[in-house]
Design a protein around this motif. Structure first.
Motif, mmCIF file in Angstrom:
data_model
loop_
_atom_site.group_PDB
_atom_site.id
_atom_site.type_symbol
_atom_site.label_atom_id
_atom_site.label_comp_id
_atom_site.label_asym_id
_atom_site.label_seq_id
_atom_site.Cartn_x
_atom_site.Cartn_y
_atom_site.Cartn_z
ATOM 1 N N ILE A 117 1.313 3.522 15.133
ATOM 2 C CA ILE A 117 -0.102 3.279 15.407
ATOM 3 C C ILE A 117 -0.219 2.142 16.414
ATOM 4 N N PRO A 118 -0.906 2.348 17.543
ATOM 5 C CA PRO A 118 -1.016 1.284 18.551
ATOM 6 C C PRO A 118 -1.939 0.156 18.098
ATOM 7 N N LEU A 119 -1.581 -1.069 18.485
ATOM 8 C CA LEU A 119 -2.475 -2.222 18.331
ATOM 9 C C LEU A 119 -3.227 -2.326 19.647
ATOM 10 N N ILE A 125 0.827 -1.207 0.000
ATOM 11 C CA ILE A 125 0.000 0.000 0.000
ATOM 12 C C ILE A 125 0.862 1.258 0.000
ATOM 13 N N PHE A 126 1.880 1.260 0.867
ATOM 14 C CA PHE A 126 2.655 2.476 1.078
ATOM 15 C C PHE A 126 3.966 2.502 0.302
ATOM 16 N N GLY A 127 4.161 1.534 -0.567
ATOM 17 C CA GLY A 127 5.266 1.583 -1.519
ATOM 18 C C GLY A 127 6.625 1.691 -0.867
ATOM 19 N N ASN A 128 7.329 2.768 -1.167
ATOM 20 C CA ASN A 128 8.716 2.919 -0.748
ATOM 21 C C ASN A 128 8.786 3.314 0.731
ATOM 22 N N SER A 129 8.448 2.353 1.603
ATOM 23 C CA SER A 129 8.396 2.616 3.039
ATOM 24 C C SER A 129 8.896 1.398 3.795
ATOM 25 N N ILE A 130 9.268 1.626 5.041
ATOM 26 C CA ILE A 130 9.622 0.531 5.941
ATOM 27 C C ILE A 130 8.433 0.292 6.870
ATOM 28 N N ILE A 131 7.942 -0.939 6.909
ATOM 29 C CA ILE A 131 6.831 -1.310 7.781
ATOM 30 C C ILE A 131 7.380 -2.257 8.852
ATOM 31 N N ALA A 132 7.263 -1.863 10.112
ATOM 32 C CA ALA A 132 7.736 -2.708 11.215
ATOM 33 C C ALA A 132 6.595 -2.873 12.215
ATOM 34 N N ILE A 133 6.314 -4.132 12.601
ATOM 35 C CA ILE A 133 5.231 -4.409 13.555
ATOM 36 C C ILE A 133 5.842 -5.001 14.827
ATOM 37 N N TYR A 134 5.493 -4.398 15.955
ATOM 38 C CA TYR A 134 6.034 -4.801 17.254
ATOM 39 C C TYR A 134 4.927 -5.330 18.153
ATOM 40 N N ALA A 181 -7.948 -8.770 17.586
ATOM 41 C CA ALA A 181 -7.641 -10.167 17.254
ATOM 42 C C ALA A 181 -6.607 -10.741 18.224
ATOM 43 N N ILE A 182 -5.612 -9.936 18.600
ATOM 44 C CA ILE A 182 -4.603 -10.409 19.570
ATOM 45 C C ILE A 182 -5.262 -10.675 20.915
ATOM 46 N N ARG A 183 -6.150 -9.774 21.327
ATOM 47 C CA ARG A 183 -6.867 -9.979 22.593
ATOM 48 C C ARG A 183 -7.670 -11.286 22.560
ATOM 49 N N THR A 184 -8.375 -11.525 21.442
ATOM 50 C CA THR A 184 -9.152 -12.761 21.310
ATOM 51 C C THR A 184 -8.244 -13.989 21.385
ATOM 52 N N GLN A 185 -7.075 -13.909 20.709
ATOM 53 C CA GLN A 185 -6.134 -15.025 20.727
ATOM 54 C C GLN A 185 -5.629 -15.293 22.141
ATOM 55 N N THR A 201 -6.047 -1.664 26.233
ATOM 56 C CA THR A 201 -4.799 -2.399 26.392
ATOM 57 C C THR A 201 -4.036 -2.351 25.069
ATOM 58 N N VAL A 202 -2.776 -1.908 25.128
ATOM 59 C CA VAL A 202 -1.949 -1.822 23.931
ATOM 60 C C VAL A 202 -1.087 -3.076 23.827
ATOM 61 N N TYR A 203 -1.255 -3.819 22.739
ATOM 62 C CA TYR A 203 -0.539 -5.081 22.549
ATOM 63 C C TYR A 203 0.690 -4.925 21.655
#
Length: 532
Positions: free
Chosen positions: A261-263, A175-184, A301-305, A268-270
């Motif tokens: 962006i918080p998950l 979606i965001f093309g020339n970007s770095i996407i990191a998920i923590y 979804a993380i909370r449900t898991q 509660t922030v996961y």
């Protein structure tokens, strides 16, 4: 009035009328003789931010950026288009530099005309920037909606959260093309967020893995992880204080914006989605809104898991307690009852034997109680209780009375807590149970890098190779001579895993299982805890 004069007046009126139409037309109109503007209407002056007279004598190329979006030089492209327009009307797309130097996207119609026998071209220009911007916004929203659907599908279809996050990172990267996407994901016990998935242009990946931890309590991350706020920040001077590893990022990729962006679910922030924009405009309000929604979808979804995992753990634990109650406790009670019945009619040596059976059953019941309490304490203690623990006193305190054992002080500390004694208690009791009162137990400790290897060896009957693999499984009981469900060794493995270690069994003498067993326990060294 003569007919001739009336015709002249009509001609004069028609010329004035056409001029008025030309000057007041809502479209931008430029009359071109060859490449030069010879007349421009009022709308053209407003569009370019000058009076119409100031446009006369200039060329469209002078009112445009040096290159058009297709990469062709503007002056060269203008020449070819005007040459083609001499053969008939044509339409095209053009970028002009309008008032204030702002580039605007336009639709241009070139029409050849003749005025007083002179051939020229009329350029009718429409500013289509708002229309194209609206189209891009709609397309962006559609792409983000598709991404949201992908997120929902991945989080509910893929059982492993880490695999689902990798799918989401790839989707956001497209979606965001020339970007770095990191998920923590957050690790509140450690006070950090841990990198779980990353998507970036191949040229940017080298060296990025070093930033796999970010603090939860330092700005700007505290706003995200403690208050659940999103951060959208444009970078104008390659300076963004407080962002982990930003100086290295800036030197290597020159990011133009950062989004965090918080998950989040139920306050509660996961974890978070971190986006580093490279060489592109920032994220518009619609995109920001969709990203916040995506963060909530992932958080939910993380909370449900996690709820599912907690329910499963509770179910497994309930079954464990029920099995212990039905089998182990019942066996101990039956042994005690049978021993008492036999003692009533027995005398002398036979009475002593029956008393020994009762004493052994009571000892088994005490061991059952001790293990159940150990399971309960493991569940109630969080990982935040882990700390450096001196190993030698723990081992010595767990040795049963009247036991032959050899131990050389090591002076080593490991990462554990007070429950660690349960490992050695169960290993020593297991050795005496199967090896008899005369069994000899030897404890050896060795430090290898950031690991401590503790070997508990005995000269008992040993364990056949076919039984070694399942020895630490719950309820495994390898000898019919021993009572109980065999949860002691299961607890050893549970505790070792809790401390970030492992346990396995081998032969005391390699290749000779009949000459005794050697349990090899591996734990983390406390001395190496703070090193990367």
């Amino acid at each position: 009035m003569t007919t001739t004069s009336m015709a002249g007046e009509a001609a004069i009126d028609a010329t004035a009328l056409y001029r008025e139409i030309f000057l007041s037309a809502p479209e931008i109109i430029l009359l071109l003789d060859r490449e030069r503007i010879i007349q421009a209407n009022t709308t053209a002056g407003e569009f370019f931010g000058v009076s119409p007279d100031q446009l006369v004598g200039r060329t469209p190329a002078e009112l445009s950026p040096e290159y058009q979006p297709d990469g062709i030089r503007t002056e060269e492209k203008m020449y070819h288009l005007l040459e083609e327009a001499g053969r008939g009307p044509m339409k095209g797309f053009w970028v002009h530099r309008a008032a204030g130097g702002i580039e605007r996207e336009t639709s241009v119609t070139l029409t050849p005309i003749r005025v007083d026998g002179i051939s020229m071209v009329m350029a009718t220009v429409r500013d289509v920037t708002p229309l194209l911007d609206a189209g891009r916004r709609i397309e962006s929203q559609n792409r983000l909606l598709r991404t949201t659907n992908t997120v929902i599908s991945a989080m509910h279809r893929v059982e492993n959260i880490e695999d689902a996050l990798k799918i989401i990172a790839d989707e956001l990267g497209s979606i965001f093309g020339n970007s770095i996407i990191a998920i923590y994901l957050t690790d509140h016990d450690a006070g950090d967020a841990v990198l779980m998935a990353i998507q970036a242009p191949e040229s940017c990946l080298d060296g990025l893995s070093g930033y796999h931890l970010i603090p939860l309590d330092k700005d700007p991350y505290a706003a995200v992880y403690q208050r659940g706020e999103s951060i959208f920040c444009d970078i104008l001077d390659l300076h963004c204080p407080g962002v982990t590893g930003f100086a290295e990022y800036a030197m290597r990729i020159a990011p133009t914006g950062i989004c965090i962006i918080p998950l989040i679910a139920d306050k509660t922030v996961y974890g978070s989605i971190n986006i580093y924009k490279i060489g592109e405009e920032g994220i518009d309000p619609d995109e920001q809104s969709h990203l916040i929604s995506i963060g909530r979808e992932i958080g939910g979804a993380i909370r449900t898991q996690k709820i599912k995992e907690e329910v499963k753990d509770a179910h497994d634990m309930a079954n464990l307690f029920l099995d212990i109650l039905i089998h182990d406790v019942n066996n101990a009670h039956m042994a005690i009852g049978a021993g008492l019945d036999l003692m009533m009619d027995a005398e002398g040596e036979e009475r002593k034997q029956h008393a020994g059976i009762i004493r052994s059953a009571l000892k088994s019941a005490a061991e059952i109680h001790q293990n159940v309490m150990m399971i309960r304490r493991i569940r109630e203690s969080g990982e935040q209780s882990l700390r450096p623990v001196a190993l030698d006193p723990i081992i010595k305190g767990a040795v049963p009375p009247r036991t032959n054992f050899r131990l050389k002080d090591s002076g080593v500390s490991v990462i554990a807590d007070h429950l660690i004694s349960g490992i050695f208690t169960n290993l020593f009791l297991n050795a005496k149970k199967h090896g008899g009162p005369d069994v000899t137990i030897e404890i050896r400790t060795e430090v290898m890098g950031d690991r401590v290897i503790i070997t508990v060896a005995d000269d008992g009957p040993g364990i056949p190779d076919q039984d070694k693999e399942r020895l630490f499984e719950r309820y495994t009981r390898l000898s019919t001579r021993s009572r109980g469900l065999g949860i002691g060794l299961f607890l050893c493995r549970t505790l070792a895993s809790r401390y970030g270690g492992s346990i396995r069994v081998d032969d005391r003498v390699p290749g000779h299982p009949e000459k005794g067993s050697a349990f090899i326990l591996t734990l983390r060294s406390a001395e190496m805890r703070d090193q990367p």
